[in-house]
Scaffold this motif. Structure first.
Motif, PDB file in Angstrom:
ATOM      1  N   GLU A 135      46.419  33.662  37.166  1.00  0.00           N
ATOM      2  CA  GLU A 135      46.367  33.988  35.915  1.00  0.00           C
ATOM      3  C   GLU A 135      46.831  33.600  34.607  1.00  0.00           C
ATOM      4  OE1 GLU A 135      43.520  36.158  36.270  1.00  0.00           O
ATOM      5  OE2 GLU A 135      43.756  36.430  38.142  1.00  0.00           O
ATOM      6  N   GLU A 140      36.133  31.955  39.025  1.00  0.00           N
ATOM      7  CA  GLU A 140      34.962  32.898  39.069  1.00  0.00           C
ATOM      8  C   GLU A 140      33.779  32.725  38.908  1.00  0.00           C
ATOM      9  OE1 GLU A 140      36.694  35.418  35.598  1.00  0.00           O
ATOM     10  OE2 GLU A 140      39.046  35.088  35.823  1.00  0.00           O
ATOM     11  N   ARG A 165      42.541  42.652  30.856  1.00  0.00           N
ATOM     12  CA  ARG A 165      42.048  41.739  31.845  1.00  0.00           C
ATOM     13  C   ARG A 165      41.688  43.104  33.335  1.00  0.00           C
ATOM     14  NH1 ARG A 165      38.278  38.434  32.355  1.00  0.00           N
ATOM     15  NH2 ARG A 165      37.776  36.306  33.797  1.00  0.00           N
ATOM     16  N   GLU A 166      42.333  43.622  33.459  1.00  0.00           N
ATOM     17  CA  GLU A 166      41.965  44.557  34.240  1.00  0.00           C
ATOM     18  C   GLU A 166      40.941  45.602  34.603  1.00  0.00           C
ATOM     19  OE1 GLU A 166      42.824  44.164  38.050  1.00  0.00           O
ATOM     20  OE2 GLU A 166      44.281  42.323  37.534  1.00  0.00           O
ATOM     21  N   GLU A 211      38.508  44.862  32.582  1.00  0.00           N
ATOM     22  CA  GLU A 211      37.460  44.702  32.113  1.00  0.00           C
ATOM     23  C   GLU A 211      36.525  44.037  32.969  1.00  0.00           C
ATOM     24  OE1 GLU A 211      38.501  40.826  29.831  1.00  0.00           O
ATOM     25  OE2 GLU A 211      36.931  39.902  30.376  1.00  0.00           O
ATOM     26  N   LYS A 212      36.892  44.252  33.873  1.00  0.00           N
ATOM     27  CA  LYS A 212      36.877  43.682  35.241  1.00  0.00           C
ATOM     28  C   LYS A 212      36.491  45.010  36.174  1.00  0.00           C
ATOM     29  CE  LYS A 212      39.775  39.655  35.824  1.00  0.00           C
ATOM     30  NZ  LYS A 212      40.584  38.968  37.408  1.00  0.00           N
ATOM     31  N   SER A 213      36.969  45.964  35.394  1.00  0.00           N
ATOM     32  CA  SER A 213      36.567  47.426  36.349  1.00  0.00           C
ATOM     33  C   SER A 213      35.273  47.588  36.382  1.00  0.00           C
ATOM     34  CB  SER A 213      37.597  48.248  35.872  1.00  0.00           C
ATOM     35  OG  SER A 213      36.742  50.000  36.138  1.00  0.00           O
ATOM     36  N   ARG A 271      33.424  49.273  32.995  1.00  0.00           N
ATOM     37  CA  ARG A 271      31.619  48.361  32.403  1.00  0.00           C
ATOM     38  C   ARG A 271      30.521  49.624  32.762  1.00  0.00           C
ATOM     39  NH1 ARG A 271      30.255  42.846  34.500  1.00  0.00           N
ATOM     40  NH2 ARG A 271      29.071  42.120  33.084  1.00  0.00           N
ATOM     41  N   TYR A 329      34.655  48.715  27.661  1.00  0.00           N
ATOM     42  CA  TYR A 329      33.962  47.517  28.391  1.00  0.00           C
ATOM     43  C   TYR A 329      33.796  46.561  26.906  1.00  0.00           C
ATOM     44  CZ  TYR A 329      32.196  43.711  30.467  1.00  0.00           C
ATOM     45  OH  TYR A 329      31.264  42.532  30.913  1.00  0.00           O
ATOM     46  N   ARG A 381      35.861  43.228  26.190  1.00  0.00           N
ATOM     47  CA  ARG A 381      36.269  41.648  26.074  1.00  0.00           C
ATOM     48  C   ARG A 381      35.992  41.208  24.766  1.00  0.00           C
ATOM     49  NH1 ARG A 381      34.155  39.488  29.609  1.00  0.00           N
ATOM     50  NH2 ARG A 381      32.355  38.375  28.585  1.00  0.00           N
ATOM     51  N   ASN A 391      45.373  38.628  29.848  1.00  0.00           N
ATOM     52  CA  ASN A 391      46.123  39.266  31.099  1.00  0.00           C
ATOM     53  C   ASN A 391      47.115  39.019  30.907  1.00  0.00           C
ATOM     54  OD1 ASN A 391      44.192  37.422  32.940  1.00  0.00           O
ATOM     55  ND2 ASN A 391      44.407  35.760  32.223  1.00  0.00           N
TER      56      ASN A 391
END
Lengths: 164, 311
Positions: free
Chosen positions: A56, A117, B101-102, B104-106, B110, B117, B121, B130
């Motif tokens: 990352e 990604e 970041r985690e 945001e990816k969930s 979202r 979210y 972002r 990160n």
């Protein structure tokens, strides 16, 4: 006060003594001779010190060296395989995306992760993704074009491999 | 009309050009606890001389600038029980050391917590996201913290762990002032509990900032539920317009039971402007912040309204 840390740097195991208050960026540059991560702003605004930590992109100027014990660190030096440049590196050269070059290692690492990604990024996606990296020459147009080119080349290679 | 005062140019407390951010000129002892219990023990032992290191994107910067010089650093990045996103039926629980970041990816965030979210972002760049954690964003207690308005409108609860056990604090009671929270020196923010919103709730987050990487001049989150165009429930929260992130209770009260017409939204925007207490700083003026608060609350209400499913 410090300790010996062991981590992987560009695929090779490294073991080195660091002070508690030493920053990863300074250990890489001053103790390990890895010069591609740059000191830009020192406060997390510019992205010049970006490295990949366990895959990352993070800022090495805000990361304590003691924290990377047991982790995997990749810098721009670790991208070329068998003295052949990575697709992203080649694309940056071919598109003339490198002016003074100071920000480029950071951009290239972020671009690597971006393409991992999203292999088919559009311009908006790219611009959004690279907003943590500043180019003091303001060469963003060519940088975005280089990332697009790298995406196309990767697609082409994947397509070719599939045919074989 | 609003009175206009001459705005004095602001002087930074430290001459930023003379601060060397190349190094970290503070010596400290360093700990990497693996459990919350160990974290609390370390905090109890070292008190105000200890600082929690989560993402480091604020702490390390402030140590470089020598605003703070802690003698003990307690790194909580490796505490597994602080790093998770878990669906618990009636609420979503997020560990305080979970990276932006985690979040945001969930997929759940979202889908079910759109305003959160969008807030995450909108924050800084991918490298910072990160590193930075949701708990760090809250505990720094910046009036401009982007995760605060969404959590305020979802009425999140914060699980705080100390030497005497744990407690749940509503997020509306967590912030006390710029950089100040209810957390004591020996307490750690462990989890953020976000209740699932009733069916038919739409939410939105909007931020006005100078450039993408910068902190907000003003930010706002809205959670809205309507029935046949009539507001059943609405929550509005704003950041960077008061010493802490705030809820706009008067505006919420005004809107409840009303139809969302242009005239109603205009009136709501006017009420918001009376609820905010902005200041002038390097990012914006009080006048601008007040004016734009009304505008983006209106925009956020419309955005949230469009998102209500089955409307």
């Amino acid at each position: 006060m410090g300790k010996i840390i062991r981590f992987r740097l560009n695929g090779r195991p490294v073991s080195i003594y660091v002070e508690n208050n030493e920053l990863l960026l300074n250990v890489l540059r001053e103790k390990l001779g890895v010069m591609s991560p740059k000191y830009g702003c020192g406060i997390g605004e510019c992205g010049a010190c970006t490295v990949l930590l366990d895959g990352e992109p993070v800022l090495s100027c805000l990361t304590l060296a003691v924290e990377v014990d047991g982790k995997d660190v990749v810098t721009a030096e670790g991208l070329a395989k068998d003295s052949e440049l990575d697709v992203v590196q080649r694309a940056f050269i071919e598109e003339g995306a490198i002016q003074c070059g100071y920000c480029i290692p950071g951009f290239i690492l972020v671009a690597k992760k971006l393409l991992e990604e999203n292999p088919e990024p559009d311009e908006d996606f790219i611009r959004e993704y690279i907003r943590g990296n500043l180019c003091r020459c303001t060469g963003y147009v060519n940088i975005v074009r280089a990332i697009k080119r790298a995406a196309e080349e990767l697609k082409f290679h994947v397509g070719k491999n599939k045919q074989v | 009309m609003t009175e206009r005062k001459f705005v004095k140019p602001l002087k930074p407390k430290v001459d930023v050009n003379r601060v060397n951010t190349r190094i970290l000129p503070v010596e400290f002892e360093y700990f990497e606890p693996r459990t919350v219990k160990e974290v609390v023990e370390l905090l109890s032992k070292y008190g105000s001389e200890a600082r929690i290191l989560a993402g480091g994107t604020d702490l390390i910067v402030r140590m470089k600038q020598r605003f703070i010089e802690p003698k003990y650093i307690v790194n909580i990045k490796k505490v597994k029980e602080l790093n998770f996103i878990e669906d618990r039926g009636d609420h979503l629980a997020i560990g305080a050391a979970t990276k932006l970041r985690e979040i945001e990816k969930s997929g759940i965030v979202r889908k079910r917590f759109v305003a959160l979210y969008e807030a995450v972002r909108s924050m800084a760049g991918v490298q910072i996201r990160n590193m930075a954690t949701i708990g760090g964003n809250l505990c720094n207690a910046s009036p401009a913290a982007d995760t605060a308005p969404p959590l305020l409108v979802f009425e999140a609860k914060l699980k705080i762990v100390g030497p005497d056990g744990e407690k749940l604090v509503p997020i509306s009671e967590f912030f006390l002032g710029p950089g100040k929270t209810v957390l004591k020196h020996d307490e750690v923010l462990a989890e953020i509990w976000i209740p699932y919103q009733p069916e038919g709730t739409g939410s939105a987050f909007i931020k006005i900032a100078r450039v993408a990487m910068d902190l907000a001049k003003v930010n706002v989150a809205v959670a809205l539920r309507t029935e046949e165009g009539v507001v059943k429930s609405v929550k509005i929260a704003l950041g960077a317009v008061a010493p802490t992130p705030i809820r706009a209770y008067k505006t919420e009260e005004f809107l409840t039971g009303k139809e969302l017409s242009e005239a109603t939204l205009e009136k709501a925007a006017e009420i918001v402007k009376t609820e905010v207490k902005p200041i002038t700083d390097i990012r914006s003026t009080a006048e601008y912040r007040r004016e734009v608060s009304g505008v983006i609350v209106k925009d956020a209400l419309l955005k949230a309204y469009e998102r209500i499913s089955g409307r």
